[in-house]
Design an enzyme around this catalytic site. Structure first.
Site, PDB file in Angstrom:
ATOM      1  N   HIS A 135      62.712  28.002  61.919  1.00 55.11           N
ATOM      2  CA  HIS A 135      62.966  29.368  62.378  1.00 55.11           C
ATOM      3  C   HIS A 135      61.987  30.366  61.739  1.00 55.11           C
ATOM      4  O   HIS A 135      61.718  31.426  62.306  1.00 55.11           O
ATOM      5  CB  HIS A 135      64.390  29.815  62.011  1.00 55.11           C
ATOM      6  CG  HIS A 135      65.459  29.310  62.929  1.00 55.11           C
ATOM      7  ND1 HIS A 135      65.844  27.989  62.975  1.00 55.11           N
ATOM      8  CD2 HIS A 135      66.242  29.953  63.829  1.00 55.11           C
ATOM      9  CE1 HIS A 135      66.828  27.846  63.859  1.00 55.11           C
ATOM     10  NE2 HIS A 135      67.080  29.024  64.395  1.00 55.11           N
ATOM     11  N   CYS A 153      63.594  20.368  63.124  1.00 57.59           N
ATOM     12  CA  CYS A 153      64.534  21.046  62.223  1.00 57.59           C
ATOM     13  C   CYS A 153      64.431  20.348  60.873  1.00 57.59           C
ATOM     14  O   CYS A 153      64.723  19.147  60.771  1.00 57.59           O
ATOM     15  CB  CYS A 153      65.947  20.911  62.795  1.00 57.59           C
ATOM     16  SG  CYS A 153      67.237  21.580  61.734  1.00 57.59           S
ATOM     17  N   ASN A 154      64.000  21.088  59.866  1.00 57.90           N
ATOM     18  CA  ASN A 154      63.875  20.492  58.531  1.00 57.90           C
ATOM     19  C   ASN A 154      65.232  20.023  58.013  1.00 57.90           C
ATOM     20  O   ASN A 154      65.347  18.944  57.444  1.00 57.90           O
ATOM     21  CB  ASN A 154      63.313  21.531  57.555  1.00 57.90           C
ATOM     22  CG  ASN A 154      61.868  21.891  57.868  1.00 57.90           C
ATOM     23  OD1 ASN A 154      60.956  21.308  57.330  1.00 57.90           O
ATOM     24  ND2 ASN A 154      61.671  22.856  58.746  1.00 57.90           N
ATOM     25  N   THR A 155      66.260  20.844  58.239  1.00 53.38           N
ATOM     26  CA  THR A 155      67.583  20.530  57.704  1.00 53.38           C
ATOM     27  C   THR A 155      68.104  19.224  58.296  1.00 53.38           C
ATOM     28  O   THR A 155      68.592  18.344  57.576  1.00 53.38           O
ATOM     29  CB  THR A 155      68.559  21.684  58.048  1.00 53.38           C
ATOM     30  OG1 THR A 155      67.941  22.923  57.686  1.00 53.38           O
ATOM     31  CG2 THR A 155      69.869  21.537  57.320  1.00 53.38           C
ATOM     32  N   ASP A 203      66.459  21.201  67.879  1.00 54.69           N
ATOM     33  CA  ASP A 203      66.702  22.035  66.691  1.00 54.69           C
ATOM     34  C   ASP A 203      68.133  22.556  66.763  1.00 54.69           C
ATOM     35  O   ASP A 203      68.752  22.567  67.829  1.00 54.69           O
ATOM     36  CB  ASP A 203      65.718  23.220  66.629  1.00 54.69           C
ATOM     37  CG  ASP A 203      65.920  24.074  65.372  1.00 54.69           C
ATOM     38  OD1 ASP A 203      66.139  23.491  64.282  1.00 54.69           O
ATOM     39  OD2 ASP A 203      65.903  25.314  65.463  1.00 54.69           O
ATOM     40  N   SER A 204      68.620  23.024  65.622  1.00 60.12           N
ATOM     41  CA  SER A 204      69.941  23.642  65.600  1.00 60.12           C
ATOM     42  C   SER A 204      69.977  24.881  66.488  1.00 60.12           C
ATOM     43  O   SER A 204      71.052  25.340  66.869  1.00 60.12           O
ATOM     44  CB  SER A 204      70.292  24.041  64.167  1.00 60.12           C
ATOM     45  OG  SER A 204      69.333  24.985  63.709  1.00 60.12           O
ATOM     46  N   GLU A 209      68.463  33.986  65.210  1.00 58.09           N
ATOM     47  CA  GLU A 209      69.166  33.527  66.415  1.00 58.09           C
ATOM     48  C   GLU A 209      69.541  34.708  67.321  1.00 58.09           C
ATOM     49  O   GLU A 209      69.602  34.580  68.529  1.00 58.09           O
ATOM     50  CB  GLU A 209      70.444  32.748  66.034  1.00 58.09           C
ATOM     51  CG  GLU A 209      70.181  31.337  65.519  1.00 58.09           C
ATOM     52  CD  GLU A 209      69.729  30.362  66.610  1.00 58.09           C
ATOM     53  OE1 GLU A 209      70.413  30.271  67.634  1.00 58.09           O
ATOM     54  OE2 GLU A 209      68.676  29.708  66.420  1.00 58.09           O
ATOM     55  N   TYR A 261      72.715  25.158  60.858  1.00 60.36           N
ATOM     56  CA  TYR A 261      72.996  23.887  60.188  1.00 60.36           C
ATOM     57  C   TYR A 261      72.807  24.018  58.673  1.00 60.36           C
ATOM     58  O   TYR A 261      73.383  23.275  57.911  1.00 60.36           O
ATOM     59  CB  TYR A 261      72.023  22.803  60.667  1.00 60.36           C
ATOM     60  CG  TYR A 261      72.322  22.152  61.996  1.00 60.36           C
ATOM     61  CD1 TYR A 261      73.191  22.707  62.929  1.00 60.36           C
ATOM     62  CD2 TYR A 261      71.704  20.946  62.319  1.00 60.36           C
ATOM     63  CE1 TYR A 261      73.418  22.080  64.151  1.00 60.36           C
ATOM     64  CE2 TYR A 261      71.930  20.310  63.526  1.00 60.36           C
ATOM     65  CZ  TYR A 261      72.788  20.878  64.445  1.00 60.36           C
ATOM     66  OH  TYR A 261      73.000  20.246  65.635  1.00 60.36           O
ATOM     67  N   GLY A 262      71.949  24.947  58.291  1.00 58.52           N
ATOM     68  CA  GLY A 262      71.541  25.048  56.886  1.00 58.52           C
ATOM     69  C   GLY A 262      72.662  25.457  55.959  1.00 58.52           C
ATOM     70  O   GLY A 262      72.547  25.328  54.738  1.00 58.52           O
ATOM     71  N   CYS A 266      61.564  26.050  57.111  1.00 56.37           N
ATOM     72  CA  CYS A 266      62.587  26.005  58.165  1.00 56.37           C
ATOM     73  C   CYS A 266      61.863  26.431  59.434  1.00 56.37           C
ATOM     74  O   CYS A 266      61.074  27.388  59.402  1.00 56.37           O
ATOM     75  CB  CYS A 266      63.721  26.976  57.835  1.00 56.37           C
ATOM     76  SG  CYS A 266      64.820  27.352  59.216  1.00 56.37           S
TER      77      CYS A 266
HETATM   78  N1  DGL Z   1      65.514  25.396  62.004  1.00 61.26           N
HETATM   79  C1  DGL Z   1      66.204  24.622  61.048  1.00 61.26           C
HETATM   80  C2  DGL Z   1      65.329  24.074  59.950  1.00 61.26           C
HETATM   81  O1  DGL Z   1      64.162  23.849  60.171  1.00 61.26           O
HETATM   82  C3  DGL Z   1      67.580  24.939  60.582  1.00 61.26           C
HETATM   83  C4  DGL Z   1      68.123  26.270  60.730  1.00 61.26           C
HETATM   84  C5  DGL Z   1      69.614  26.271  60.541  1.00 61.26           C
HETATM   85  O2  DGL Z   1      70.289  25.907  61.508  1.00 61.26           O
HETATM   86  O3  DGL Z   1      70.070  26.613  59.446  1.00 61.26           O
HETATM   87  O4  DGL Z   1      65.789  23.826  58.867  1.00 61.26           O
END
Ligand code: DGL
Length: 269
Positions: free
Chosen positions: A185, A73-75, A10-11, A151, A42-43, A183
């Site tokens: 998170h 990580c979805n993104t 994940d990010s 975070e 990452y988003g 997401c």
């Molecule tokens: N946890 C990540 C997701 O599922 C991305 C969070 C991020 O880095 O913006 O999208």
């Protein structure tokens, strides 16, 4: 029987919510978790960066001897899973916001979706949304600023609650009865969300579905560790191992060894 680790990426800390489900379902597997916290979120980064960095990190994990990869990580999944599958030969399990189960579960047929800006922008997400247009109306909000707070370990403070209030109010006003946590998170905000909205919104998180999908792939590719394996987990951070260790303890109530690693240079895009 294959004792090699499964890479979980994940990010940042969000993938720990997926790791928790994998650990519960597959107690014999060794897991290698990588948090790219140096580059989170990452988003809110350029989309080309997300694709290039995901590829770089996953190639690194494959080189560590992982037998399968979970893009927790979805993104990163939205922007890079196809490229990863084209480039790497090991099984790759991605995550996507649970629009389908949410549409099926919603009684009001109005579903709120909270995901990163990059997930909501992606072609893959929009194809999924279009395919379900006849089943539900979706009210999507980009959870801007939530990931940096999580975070830092803030999952319930005033800044988190203010942001959630701004994101959830339009969903409730539109009649949503179901909320997709799009997401990885965000499952760490579940308690705070429940405290704010009670049972007005049923929460949909795909962590356990991802663990089940991983289990199926391990069987399909004959990669399962077997009941005699001695699982060994490693948690790696590109930023700060002590912080990852502390956050895993706070968010998951697990003691873990954590190491700081360097995977450089990040792509210049
Ligand atoms: N946890 C990540 C997701 O599922 C991305 C969070 C991020 O880095 O913006 O999208």
């Amino acid at each position: 029987m294959n004792p090699a680790p499964i890479g979980v990426f994940d990010s940042g800390l969000g993938g720990l919510s997926v790791l928790r489900e994998i650990r519960a379902l597959l107690p014999h597997e060794s897991l290698l978790y990588l948090a790219d916290s140096r580059y989170a979120p990452y988003g809110e980064k350029p989309e080309r960066f997300v694709e290039a960095r995901t590829l770089q990190v996953c190639e690194w994990l494959a080189a560590q001897g992982c037998k399968a990869l979970v893009i927790a990580c979805n993104t990163a999944t939205m922007h890079a899973v196809q490229t990863l599958r084209d480039r790497l030969t090991l099984p790759i399990i991605g995550v996507e916001p649970g629009l389908k189960p949410a549409a099926a579960a919603s009684r009001s047929k109005v579903v709120g979706v909270l995901a990163t800006a990059n997930t909501l922008k992606s072609a893959k997400f929009n194809r999924l949304l279009m395919s379900l247009q006849d089943e539900s109306r979706f009210v999507c909000e980009a959870g801007l600023g939530l990931v940096p707070l999580i975070e830092q370990g803030d999952v319930s403070g005033p800044a988190v609650r203010d942001k959630l209030d701004a994101f959830l109010t339009p969903m409730l006003e539109a009649g949503a009865d179901t909320l997709v946590l799009g997401c990885t998170h965000y499952p760490f905000l579940a308690e705070t969300i429940r405290a704010m909205v009670g049972d007005q919104l049923a929460l949909v998180d795909t962590g356990s579905a991802i663990a089940r999908q991983l289990a199926r792939k391990l069987v399909e590719f004959d990669l399962a560790a077997g009941p005699d394996a001695m699982p060994r987990d490693r948690c790696l951070s590109t930023k700060d191992a002590a912080h990852l260790r502390a956050m895993a303890a706070a968010l998951l109530q697990v003691e873990t060894n954590a190491e700081t690693v360097t995977i450089e240079p990040a792509p210049a895009v």
